[in-house]
Design a protein around this motif. Structure first.
Motif, PDB file in Angstrom:
ATOM      1  N   UNK A 173       0.834  -1.202   0.000  1.00 13.64           N
ATOM      2  CA  UNK A 173       0.000   0.000   0.000  1.00 13.64           C
ATOM      3  C   UNK A 173       0.865   1.246   0.000  1.00 13.64           C
ATOM      4  N   UNK A 174       0.324   2.278  -0.592  1.00  9.80           N
ATOM      5  CA  UNK A 174       0.946   3.591  -0.591  1.00  9.80           C
ATOM      6  C   UNK A 174      -0.179   4.614  -0.596  1.00  9.80           C
ATOM      7  N   UNK A 175       0.167   5.866  -0.636  1.00 14.62           N
ATOM      8  CA  UNK A 175      -0.833   6.922  -0.694  1.00 14.62           C
ATOM      9  C   UNK A 175      -0.391   7.960  -1.708  1.00 14.62           C
ATOM     10  N   UNK A 176      -1.277   8.264  -2.638  1.00 18.25           N
ATOM     11  CA  UNK A 176      -0.927   9.207  -3.691  1.00 18.25           C
ATOM     12  C   UNK A 176      -0.634  10.599  -3.131  1.00 18.25           C
ATOM     13  N   UNK A 177      -1.299  10.949  -2.032  1.00 16.08           N
ATOM     14  CA  UNK A 177      -1.019  12.249  -1.415  1.00 16.08           C
ATOM     15  C   UNK A 177       0.388  12.291  -0.841  1.00 16.08           C
ATOM     16  N   UNK A 178       0.820  11.154  -0.294  1.00 19.92           N
ATOM     17  CA  UNK A 178       2.178  11.069   0.235  1.00 19.92           C
ATOM     18  C   UNK A 178       3.184  11.322  -0.889  1.00 19.92           C
ATOM     19  N   UNK A 179       3.013  10.595  -1.989  1.00 19.59           N
ATOM     20  CA  UNK A 179       3.948  10.736  -3.102  1.00 19.59           C
ATOM     21  C   UNK A 179       3.871  12.123  -3.726  1.00 19.59           C
ATOM     22  N   UNK A 180       2.632  12.584  -3.983  1.00 17.57           N
ATOM     23  CA  UNK A 180       2.487  13.892  -4.616  1.00 17.57           C
ATOM     24  C   UNK A 180       3.017  15.004  -3.723  1.00 17.57           C
ATOM     25  N   UNK A 181       2.730  14.910  -2.415  1.00 18.52           N
ATOM     26  CA  UNK A 181       3.246  15.916  -1.490  1.00 18.52           C
ATOM     27  C   UNK A 181       4.764  15.922  -1.438  1.00 18.52           C
ATOM     28  N   UNK A 182       5.355  14.723  -1.513  1.00 21.92           N
ATOM     29  CA  UNK A 182       6.817  14.619  -1.526  1.00 21.92           C
ATOM     30  C   UNK A 182       7.383  15.300  -2.767  1.00 21.92           C
ATOM     31  N   UNK A 183       6.777  15.021  -3.918  1.00 17.97           N
ATOM     32  CA  UNK A 183       7.258  15.618  -5.161  1.00 17.97           C
ATOM     33  C   UNK A 183       7.077  17.142  -5.150  1.00 17.97           C
ATOM     34  N   UNK A 184       5.937  17.576  -4.637  1.00 21.96           N
ATOM     35  CA  UNK A 184       5.717  19.028  -4.574  1.00 21.96           C
ATOM     36  C   UNK A 184       6.718  19.691  -3.628  1.00 21.96           C
ATOM     37  N   UNK A 185       7.075  18.971  -2.559  1.00 24.38           N
ATOM     38  CA  UNK A 185       8.089  19.496  -1.655  1.00 24.38           C
ATOM     39  C   UNK A 185       9.451  19.633  -2.303  1.00 24.38           C
ATOM     40  N   UNK A 186       9.651  18.889  -3.388  1.00 22.58           N
ATOM     41  CA  UNK A 186      10.891  18.995  -4.164  1.00 22.58           C
ATOM     42  C   UNK A 186      10.788  20.035  -5.272  1.00 22.58           C
ATOM     43  N   UNK A 187       9.604  20.661  -5.390  1.00 23.89           N
ATOM     44  CA  UNK A 187       9.412  21.677  -6.419  1.00 23.89           C
ATOM     45  C   UNK A 187       8.897  21.142  -7.732  1.00 23.89           C
ATOM     46  N   UNK A 188       8.469  19.890  -7.763  1.00 27.32           N
ATOM     47  CA  UNK A 188       7.939  19.288  -8.990  1.00 27.32           C
ATOM     48  C   UNK A 188       6.463  19.635  -9.130  1.00 27.32           C
ATOM     49  N   UNK A 189       6.064  20.094 -10.308  1.00 29.42           N
ATOM     50  CA  UNK A 189       4.658  20.442 -10.540  1.00 29.42           C
ATOM     51  C   UNK A 189       3.921  19.335 -11.303  1.00 29.42           C
ATOM     52  N   UNK A 190       4.603  18.678 -12.239  1.00 27.61           N
ATOM     53  CA  UNK A 190       3.981  17.596 -13.019  1.00 27.61           C
ATOM     54  C   UNK A 190       4.140  16.275 -12.259  1.00 27.61           C
ATOM     55  N   UNK A 191       3.399  16.159 -11.164  1.00 31.92           N
ATOM     56  CA  UNK A 191       3.588  14.994 -10.290  1.00 31.92           C
ATOM     57  C   UNK A 191       3.108  13.691 -10.918  1.00 31.92           C
ATOM     58  N   UNK A 192       2.047  13.750 -11.729  1.00 32.61           N
ATOM     59  CA  UNK A 192       1.540  12.532 -12.354  1.00 32.61           C
ATOM     60  C   UNK A 192       2.585  11.929 -13.287  1.00 32.61           C
ATOM     61  N   UNK A 193       3.327  12.782 -13.980  1.00 30.19           N
ATOM     62  CA  UNK A 193       4.378  12.299 -14.876  1.00 30.19           C
ATOM     63  C   UNK A 193       5.429  11.512 -14.090  1.00 30.19           C
ATOM     64  N   UNK A 194       5.750  11.988 -12.896  1.00 32.73           N
ATOM     65  CA  UNK A 194       6.722  11.286 -12.055  1.00 32.73           C
ATOM     66  C   UNK A 194       6.137   9.954 -11.584  1.00 32.73           C
ATOM     67  N   UNK A 195       4.875   9.978 -11.137  1.00 35.45           N
ATOM     68  CA  UNK A 195       4.225   8.762 -10.660  1.00 35.45           C
ATOM     69  C   UNK A 195       4.219   7.673 -11.732  1.00 35.45           C
ATOM     70  N   UNK A 196       3.942   8.058 -12.955  1.00 34.32           N
ATOM     71  CA  UNK A 196       3.849   7.070 -14.024  1.00 34.32           C
ATOM     72  C   UNK A 196       5.200   6.401 -14.290  1.00 34.32           C
ATOM     73  N   UNK A 197       6.273   7.110 -14.045  1.00 38.09           N
ATOM     74  CA  UNK A 197       7.598   6.528 -14.240  1.00 38.09           C
ATOM     75  C   UNK A 197       8.039   5.720 -13.022  1.00 38.09           C
ATOM     76  N   UNK A 198       7.693   6.197 -11.850  1.00 29.72           N
ATOM     77  CA  UNK A 198       8.000   5.447 -10.635  1.00 29.72           C
ATOM     78  C   UNK A 198       7.240   4.124 -10.626  1.00 29.72           C
TER      79      UNK A 198
END
Length: 447
Positions: A173-198
């Protein structure tokens, strides 16, 4: 007529395999209903517009058309039909069409065939049985349902492990908010693009994922390394929180996702210990997931991939005025059972439900045997009457070939023989009952 060739990707089990499948479906139905889920069934076809609205598997849709349809006479898009490739899309349509008649939160389970035009391989089929549960709200849906949905599926899988001998299931299990929040904390705006590669982490590895993030998305090597480091965190308890914090990224959405995932992991470990892990590389690349996401594998059979997956979606269904958020999880029943059945790892101890074969003395007295069978059936004992009035030895062999454990001789006050042990005793068809373990076929595991 020549012997027909098997059609790849469309599995058909022998009777003993079908018994295993039916027993698994009984467990699913019983577990889902114990938790208050009501059953629905939707049509096999949807409009192509509906099927492709969210679509990442458009190429896999089987189109349905009348053989002699005239393309010039087609009235419009609604004439373009396809077989549904999952149960989520038709369920979303069902909710929109019937919202006025449903009580929310609406809890449904659905067990139906689905069709996908993909390359057949072990655990992947073109036609397969799927079992879904979903809890859908109107405008809002409480977060505790994110905990409940995976627990229900885990309990069903645990029953199949204990009662049928299937391998243990482990849910990641994971949480999309966890991942998206982490990416946003890194300054990434296109979070879905990152998720699809991860989401490719398991297939290509962390180093290759980092290269994709740098080469395709233009992230810096340092930021890509942080994303890969997050994906590498996997714990059987809530210690993942500390490990994520140690990466030094901060964001409000990250905090929300961490707490939501902690609740799921702790609740699951209380109910079904050892069956769940927090896995930061689980991304579920589809864009409609917004919260907790799930993927489940069989321990020792990880090459099959995920047998059960799903997650929270906040806007899968909407009529423009009202939104129906939900959380759901799907089990690929055929994907779970198919390889086990076809390889003989799990089977039934007989190919028929019959516990008794009623022998026929002579064709002139067949009615006596039919009366005995009727008396047994009236008390829930599955039985059949011998097809021919052969010598008793041949009738016993017929029962043995079908796996039937008992043969009945004579009338209502007759004798019953256990053909496995050879024991034979007087019996009354209106009161005799086979041992509980012989009343129905049992599921056994092979080597």
């Amino acid at each position: 007529m020549a012997r027909p060739k098997p059609l790849s990707g469309f599995p058909e089990f022998l009777p003993s395999g079908r018994i295993v499948e039916q027993r698994a479906l009984d467990i699913l139905r019983e577990t889902f209903e114990l938790h208050g889920f009501g059953n629905i069934e939707t049509r096999a076809v949807e409009t192509m517009e509906t099927l492709t609205r969210k679509g990442e598997i458009t190429k896999e849709v089987y189109v349905v058309r009348r053989l002699h349809a005239d393309p010039d006479e087609r009235a419009g898009a609604n004439d373009d039909l396809g077989l549904h490739f999952d149960l989520t899309v038709p369920f979303a349509r069902y909710v929109l069409e019937n919202a006025g008649h449903l009580a929310f939160p609406f809890r449904r389970y659905q067990i139906q065939k689905v069709w996908r035009g993909e390359r057949p391989q072990e655990g992947r089929y073109r036609e397969f049985l799927q079992a879904d549960i979903d809890i859908v709200g109107q405008d809002t849906l409480a977060s505790h349902f994110d905990v409940e949905a995976p627990l229900v599926m885990l309990q069903a899988l645990e029953r199949m492990h204990v009662e049928l001998g299937l391998p243990e299931a482990r849910m990641h299990v994971n949480n999309r908010k966890l991942a998206e929040g982490f990416y946003r904390g890194l300054g990434i705006t296109e979070t879905l693009e990152v998720l699809q590669r991860v989401d490719k982490f398991d297939k290509i590895g962390g180093e290759a994922v980092a290269e994709l993030l740098v080469d395709e998305l233009g992230l810096s090597a340092e930021v890509a390394a942080k994303c890969v480091a997050l994906a590498g965190i996997c714990t059987p308890d809530d210690s993942f929180v500390e490990q994520v914090r140690a990466l030094g990224v901060e964001h409000e959405m990250l905090d929300e996702g961490l707490e939501a995932l902690r609740a799921v992991v702790n609740a699951a470990n209380k109910r079904v210990p050892g069956r769940i892990v927090a896995d930061m590389k689980i991304a579920r690349g589809l864009d409609y997931y917004t919260g907790t996401v799930y993927e489940t594998e069989l321990v020792g059979h990880e090459k099959l991939g995920s047998i059960s997956s799903g997650g929270r979606y906040d806007s899968l269904a909407s009529d423009g005025k009202v939104t129906f958020p939900g959380v759901g999880i799907s089990l690929g029943v055929t994907r779970l059972l198919g390889p086990m059945i076809t390889k003989g790892r799990i089977t039934a101890n007989r190919s028929v439900p019959s516990a008794v074969l009623v022998a026929v003395d002579a064709e002139e007295t067949r009615e006596v045997a039919e009366d005995v069978a009727a008396a047994l059936r009236s008390r829930g004992i599955c039985c059949e009457v011998a097809p021919k009035a052969d010598k008793f030895g041949k009738q016993i062999k017929h029962a043995d070939r079908r796996g039937i454990p008992f043969v009945w001789f004579g009338g209502m006050h007759g004798q019953v023989k256990d053909i496995r042990s050879g024991d034979q005793a007087d019996a009354d068809a209106r009161s005799w009952t086979p041992p509980a373990e012989d009343l129905r076929p049992s599921v056994t595991t092979g080597d």
